[in-house]
Design a protein around this motif. Sequence first.
Motif, PDB file in Angstrom:
ATOM      1  N   HIS A  50      37.178  24.468 -18.476  1.00  0.00           N
ATOM      2  CA  HIS A  50      36.129  25.895 -18.657  1.00  0.00           C
ATOM      3  C   HIS A  50      34.928  25.804 -17.802  1.00  0.00           C
ATOM      4  CE1 HIS A  50      33.545  22.938 -20.709  1.00  0.00           C
ATOM      5  NE2 HIS A  50      34.463  22.543 -21.228  1.00  0.00           N
ATOM      6  N   ASP A  55      39.878  31.765 -23.884  1.00  0.00           N
ATOM      7  CA  ASP A  55      39.161  32.056 -25.242  1.00  0.00           C
ATOM      8  C   ASP A  55      37.929  32.872 -24.990  1.00  0.00           C
ATOM      9  OD1 ASP A  55      37.432  29.877 -24.941  1.00  0.00           O
ATOM     10  OD2 ASP A  55      38.455  28.998 -26.388  1.00  0.00           O
ATOM     11  N   ASP A  56      37.218  33.178 -26.254  1.00  0.00           N
ATOM     12  CA  ASP A  56      35.943  33.998 -26.028  1.00  0.00           C
ATOM     13  C   ASP A  56      34.990  33.018 -25.470  1.00  0.00           C
ATOM     14  OD1 ASP A  56      35.592  32.261 -28.283  1.00  0.00           O
ATOM     15  OD2 ASP A  56      35.284  33.773 -29.848  1.00  0.00           O
ATOM     16  N   ARG A  57      35.026  31.792 -25.156  1.00  0.00           N
ATOM     17  CA  ARG A  57      34.150  31.174 -24.638  1.00  0.00           C
ATOM     18  C   ARG A  57      34.499  30.551 -23.259  1.00  0.00           C
ATOM     19  NH1 ARG A  57      32.740  26.223 -29.037  1.00  0.00           N
ATOM     20  NH2 ARG A  57      31.398  25.842 -27.305  1.00  0.00           N
ATOM     21  N   GLY A  58      35.587  31.270 -22.576  1.00  0.00           N
ATOM     22  CA  GLY A  58      36.018  31.038 -21.481  1.00  0.00           C
ATOM     23  C   GLY A  58      36.807  29.820 -21.251  1.00  0.00           C
ATOM     24  N   ARG A  59      37.083  29.214 -22.303  1.00  0.00           N
ATOM     25  CA  ARG A  59      38.188  27.769 -22.379  1.00  0.00           C
ATOM     26  C   ARG A  59      39.415  28.170 -22.159  1.00  0.00           C
ATOM     27  NH1 ARG A  59      35.639  24.576 -26.979  1.00  0.00           N
ATOM     28  NH2 ARG A  59      36.652  26.186 -28.046  1.00  0.00           N
ATOM     29  N   THR A  60      40.445  27.550 -21.287  1.00  0.00           N
ATOM     30  CA  THR A  60      41.569  27.803 -21.174  1.00  0.00           C
ATOM     31  C   THR A  60      42.387  26.215 -21.307  1.00  0.00           C
ATOM     32  OG1 THR A  60      41.151  29.330 -19.280  1.00  0.00           O
ATOM     33  CG2 THR A  60      43.382  28.515 -19.450  1.00  0.00           C
TER      34      THR A  60
END
Length: 210
Positions: free
Chosen positions: A157, A192-197
């Motif tokens: 992220h 995801d909505d928190r920018g984590r991949t």
Amino acid sequence: MSEQWRKRWQEGRIGFHLQQTHPALLRHWQTLGVAKRTKVLVPLCGKSLDMRWLADEGYPVLGIEFAPEAIEQFLAQRSTSVSRYRQAGFNISRQGSVELWCGDFFHLHIQQAAEIGAFYDRASLIALPPATRQRYAFHLAQLVPPGAKGLLISLSHSEGEVGPPYSVPANEIERLFTPNFSLTFLEQGAPDDRGRTESVWGLERRGPRL
């Protein structure tokens, strides 16, 4: 570090826990070619339902977790009887074909892992700060035999090292594991909505097979 994780369990701050089997495990485990009845090592296992899935699919599990709260919550999910004993500093609970060892992963010795033939890491590596990740990769390599296969699910992220969970990008995974494992990149999810991949890797322990 271990005490910090136990405090999170005691306070219920376990947002990393999934209420279902991880989709990447369902998609990719069978493609690794791990033979049925191979015992699977699950470091820093928490109360992951992924262990139930592996056991139900015919893979005995040896999970290691520092927080006894996590182990007791896992065992309470089913009414099946539990046997308990102590070995080499670990409190061990066995329920069906799942063994849960309560203690420090880094205190597990190769003699205790003699039956291990595969491994699964969904939230272990990303739970560790940078200084500990090299030690983790090396210790895992010492515990599993040449030819042992496993699945690693990592996370990256934009926030960098803010965590846990920490960001462990592809280049760090390659640096940590390539000395002792062959790596196969399997997939990368959408942010995801928190920018984590999430990224998913297949690993195989290098070295001559006996």
